[in-house]
Design an enzyme around this catalytic site. Sequence first.
Site, PDB file in Angstrom:
ATOM      1  N   THR A   1      39.977  41.049  48.480  1.00 10.79           N
ATOM      2  CA  THR A   1      39.675  42.683  49.405  1.00 10.79           C
ATOM      3  C   THR A   1      40.476  42.684  50.452  1.00 10.79           C
ATOM      4  O   THR A   1      40.122  42.235  51.328  1.00 10.79           O
ATOM      5  CB  THR A   1      38.233  42.748  49.011  1.00 10.79           C
ATOM      6  OG1 THR A   1      37.211  41.904  48.166  1.00 10.79           O
ATOM      7  CG2 THR A   1      37.890  43.915  49.450  1.00 10.79           C
TER       8      THR A   1
ATOM      9  N   HIS B   1      43.525  39.163  44.358  1.00 16.86           N
ATOM     10  CA  HIS B   1      42.787  38.667  43.011  1.00 16.86           C
ATOM     11  C   HIS B   1      42.666  40.632  42.923  1.00 16.86           C
ATOM     12  O   HIS B   1      42.141  41.495  43.016  1.00 16.86           O
ATOM     13  CB  HIS B   1      41.445  38.995  43.945  1.00 16.86           C
ATOM     14  CG  HIS B   1      40.779  37.362  43.805  1.00 16.86           C
ATOM     15  ND1 HIS B   1      39.907  37.251  45.547  1.00 16.86           N
ATOM     16  CD2 HIS B   1      40.978  36.118  43.124  1.00 16.86           C
ATOM     17  CE1 HIS B   1      40.086  35.675  45.326  1.00 16.86           C
ATOM     18  NE2 HIS B   1      41.053  35.204  44.575  1.00 16.86           N
TER      19      HIS B   1
ATOM     20  N   ASP C   1      37.697  31.371  47.927  1.00 17.73           N
ATOM     21  CA  ASP C   1      39.053  31.034  47.222  1.00 17.73           C
ATOM     22  C   ASP C   1      40.366  30.594  48.036  1.00 17.73           C
ATOM     23  O   ASP C   1      40.770  31.376  49.426  1.00 17.73           O
ATOM     24  CB  ASP C   1      38.804  31.864  46.349  1.00 17.73           C
ATOM     25  CG  ASP C   1      40.208  31.662  45.724  1.00 17.73           C
ATOM     26  OD1 ASP C   1      40.436  30.240  45.190  1.00 17.73           O
ATOM     27  OD2 ASP C   1      41.282  32.154  44.606  1.00 17.73           O
TER      28      ASP C   1
END
Length: 351
Positions: free
Chosen positions: A167, A193, A289
């Site tokens: 993000t 992502h 992650d």
Amino acid sequence: MSIKKVIIIDDSAFMRKVISDIINQDPHLEVVATARNGQDGLKKVQEYKPDVITLDIEMPVMDGLKALKEIMAEHPTPVIMLSSLTYEGAEATIEALELGAVDFINKTSGSISLDINDISEEICRKVKDATSAMVEKPKSHNHTVSSQKRSPNFVSDQTIITIGVSTGGPKALQQLLSKLPGDFKAPILIVQHMPAAFTKSLAERLDRLSEINVKEAVNGELIKPGTAYIAPGDYHLSIKSVGRAYATVIDQTEPIRGHRPSVNKLFESVADLNRVNKVGVILTGMGNDGTLGAQMMREKDRNTYLIAESEQSAVIYGMPKSIIENVDPDLIEPIDSIPSSLIKLFNHWLC
């Protein structure tokens, strides 16, 4: 957790109603106002001072991109874009993320998505995540603070840079890649992502804004200095040795801890390489992650150099914070300083 105020800006009365109903089902969220276009939305934002805004891109009178610029300039607020899956929608979404939007939600079946309830959990999760995002007016000059614990101890004549980001990533990647010179001496592999329909647009836009080459990675290509390879959405990106060279591996094996692409998978593949200097960079993003992969890089090769974006600049501090707390990175600094640090690796430590 206190109740967070949300404003919905969308030209479709149906979408305003459905999204409002979805968000109001969450006990921690409340839709305090809706607006039918960007101009109307700006008035509501000024009046209600929300914690989060959802903003459609295609609207009459004032579209989402124009409204976003005004919001970021006058009333900095976490914004989540609502985007279509068309090529044009993906292009506009990437631009919005670079302008300061925190995240986006796919309108899965067009501007009026009758099946929007199918992603109600995703909508509430992203709105709640956005409440912790750092959004502020652009500053003409930032006082940046870096923390370097160790200098690199590189021993090879080849270096691979890997970047993990989630993000807030498109804007962070633009800030980083656009400042690297065209003759940058290392390949860069990136896991961002992002859904499948958007990574190609992201790579194309970053390529236009950067002196280095930026492309969506394809399976089996030999990586080259001065090129950044972005994992295609919904595909893992890793790397393998091919003689004295290194090649990309793209696959759709199972998601790892809910992620495909996975930063952990990329970092772990780099950890297994020999005869190469390894630089791992973790930027803004929710969750952790990359932490396990960075731990493996450090354990398998003590010459690995790890960089974490500092809290000062990270839109979402989750991924960098996890690296800082669990792996002890060598360098912690704001995004604006990371490009010069990467350049310095080659002008000083690798000369």
